[in-house]
Design a protein around this motif. Structure first.
Motif, mmCIF file in Angstrom:
data_model
loop_
_atom_site.group_PDB
_atom_site.id
_atom_site.type_symbol
_atom_site.label_atom_id
_atom_site.label_comp_id
_atom_site.label_asym_id
_atom_site.label_seq_id
_atom_site.Cartn_x
_atom_site.Cartn_y
_atom_site.Cartn_z
ATOM 1 N N GLN A 218 -49.268 -52.792 17.165
ATOM 2 C CA GLN A 218 -49.639 -51.582 17.884
ATOM 3 C C GLN A 218 -48.943 -50.358 17.305
ATOM 4 N N GLY A 219 -47.670 -50.524 16.915
ATOM 5 C CA GLY A 219 -46.985 -49.432 16.245
ATOM 6 C C GLY A 219 -47.655 -49.068 14.940
ATOM 7 N N LEU A 223 -49.456 -45.622 13.442
ATOM 8 C CA LEU A 223 -49.090 -45.001 12.170
ATOM 9 C C LEU A 223 -50.288 -44.896 11.231
ATOM 10 N N ALA A 224 -51.199 -45.841 11.345
ATOM 11 C CA ALA A 224 -52.369 -45.831 10.466
ATOM 12 C C ALA A 224 -53.414 -44.799 10.889
ATOM 13 N N THR A 225 -53.471 -44.484 12.183
ATOM 14 C CA THR A 225 -54.548 -43.624 12.683
ATOM 15 C C THR A 225 -54.070 -42.300 13.265
ATOM 16 N N GLY A 226 -52.797 -42.252 13.690
ATOM 17 C CA GLY A 226 -52.317 -41.068 14.388
ATOM 18 C C GLY A 226 -52.830 -40.967 15.807
ATOM 19 N N GLU A 227 -53.453 -42.040 16.304
ATOM 20 C CA GLU A 227 -54.013 -42.039 17.652
ATOM 21 C C GLU A 227 -53.256 -43.025 18.534
ATOM 22 N N ASN A 228 -52.974 -42.607 19.760
ATOM 23 C CA ASN A 228 -52.286 -43.496 20.694
ATOM 24 C C ASN A 228 -53.205 -44.647 21.088
ATOM 25 N N PRO A 229 -52.790 -45.897 20.885
ATOM 26 C CA PRO A 229 -53.619 -47.022 21.322
ATOM 27 C C PRO A 229 -53.775 -47.004 22.842
#
Length: 402
Positions: A218-219, A223-229
């Motif tokens: 999840q972290g 970092l890969a998308t810049g979007e909060n899961p």
């Protein structure tokens, strides 16, 4: 499973335990299980805070289940380290100890002359492990750390809970537990380094650091998308279907880890047409169409009982499992076969049950030498080894130092 006494991997190492509650005691119990001698320093008349975290108590004793669960293989010595005479005794203990583990607030032990900077030159071989809420540096370093607080600040609460519900903490104190386990890993690495160089070192464990470290996929998703899961309840962020489904008589976890497994699942349940639907054909598409997959499979999963599904899915080598209560867990035949319950003789004269150490070593397995001690149980023994007479120990007790 009765207590075992095989030689431990850490036999011969001595640990001075200045910890309380859970994160620090988790670290030192692991070291004790692996064979180290652990001397736990407790406040006279009060002891570790968790002695009072009750009910429940261990049956037929006045000991809290919380304390007994995380303090086996330790010797309890009562000592007031705020007093010079108590500090002097700590120094005498340090002269023969290899490792010190503490979880006081940053700077607290320095007031007693027991901080890392005060000890490192005097005891160059000493391994000094500090476990705090936020580590020894940074703007939050002075703050106290609590499990729920760290779960909140570390992000896991934002990921846990129903999609439209409020954030949820994990049902056990994982922030404390992970900090203790990472602390133990640090100590073991430092022991190896000292074996090679003769030099001790400081280990700085911050609960927030360790919490962020185990955000794992999840972290990395962030970092890969810049979007909060988003919160997904019991669903997996990267695999579908990998979630809880209702069965005919309860619930079941279905874990379809890859496309070949999904193909076997569809054939098992008679829904081969889904394999020809591009929305279901690959895991990436199933993640994109998560709600459709869930809505399609829910009525399918309601057609059999949990027991029937487990039998059928396991036969097809498809990951699944019932959602066990703790009663179910401790009665499970596999859990029983793995001997996860250990019976130990307690100082009260009663036999207590504890949860076994999960590390299985073929040559130096964990040992279960002594149940969690009653307060001050080993004060005379340990101080006597330092050369203090029974009369001197009695005087220390009368003065409130021991």
């Amino acid at each position: 499973m009765q207590g075992s006494f095989a030689p431990g991997a850490l036999n011969g190492l001595k640990v001075l335990d200045l910890t309380r509650v859970l994160a620090g005691p988790t670290c030192t119990q692991m070291l004790g299980d692996l064979g180290a001698e652990v001397i736990k320093i407790e406040r006279p008349g009060a002891g570790d805070d968790t002695r009072g975290f009750a009910p429940p108590y261990v049956p037929k004793t006045t000991e809290s289940a919380y304390f007994v669960g995380v303090n086996r293989n330790k010797k309890s010595v009562t000592l007031d380290i705020a007093k010079p005479e108590g500090q002097a005794i700590v120094h005498r203990l340090l002269a023969e100890c290899d490792i010190l583990v503490e979880n006081f607030k940053v700077g607290a032990l320095a007031k007693y002359g027991l901080g890392w900077d005060e000890l490192k030159d005097k005891y160059p071989r000493l391994i000094y492990c500090s476990i705090t809420g936020f580590g020894q540096t940074g703007p939050y370093a002075p703050r106290p750390g609590y499990d729920a607080l760290i779960q909140a600040m570390g992000g896991v609460m934002s990921l846990t809970g129903e999609i439209d519900g409020e954030p949820q903490k994990v049902g056990v104190p994982v922030a404390d537990l992970f900090a203790g386990l990472y602390g133990c890993i640090g100590v073991l690495a430092a022991v190896n380094h000292r074996n090679a160089t003769g030099q001790g070192q400081r280990i700085d464990i911050g609960m927030l650091d360790t919490h962020v470290a185990w955000l794992a996929n999840q972290g990395m998703n962030y970092l890969a998308t810049g979007e909060n899961p988003p919160r997904l309840g019991n669903q997996h962020p990267n695999i579908v279907p990998y979630q809880v489904f209702p069965s005919q008589d309860g619930y079941i976890v279905l874990s379809v880890g890859n496309d070949p497994t999904f193909e076997r699942f569809c054939r098992l349940v008679g829904r081969e047409e889904l394999l020809r639907d591009e929305r279901f054909a690959t895991n990436a598409k199933r993640v994109e169409n998560r709600q459709l997959v869930t809505d399609t499979l829910t009525p399918v999963m309601r057609t059999r009982s949990t027991k029937e599904w487990v039998a059928a899915l396991e036969a097809a080598k498809i990951g699944c499992g019932p959602i066990n209560t703790l009663k179910d867990v401790f009665e499970d035949p596999h859990v029983r076969a793995r001997e996860v319950i250990v019976e130990m003789e307690h100082a009260s004269g009663e036999t207590v049950q504890v949860i076994a150490n999960p590390v299985r070593l073929s040559a130096t397995p964990p040992s279960y030498r002594s149940a969690a001690p009653v307060l001050g149980q080993h004060t005379e023994e340990v101080l006597g080894r330092l050369g203090l007479s029974a009369e001197e120990v009695a005087r220390l007790r009368e003065s409130g130092i021991a």
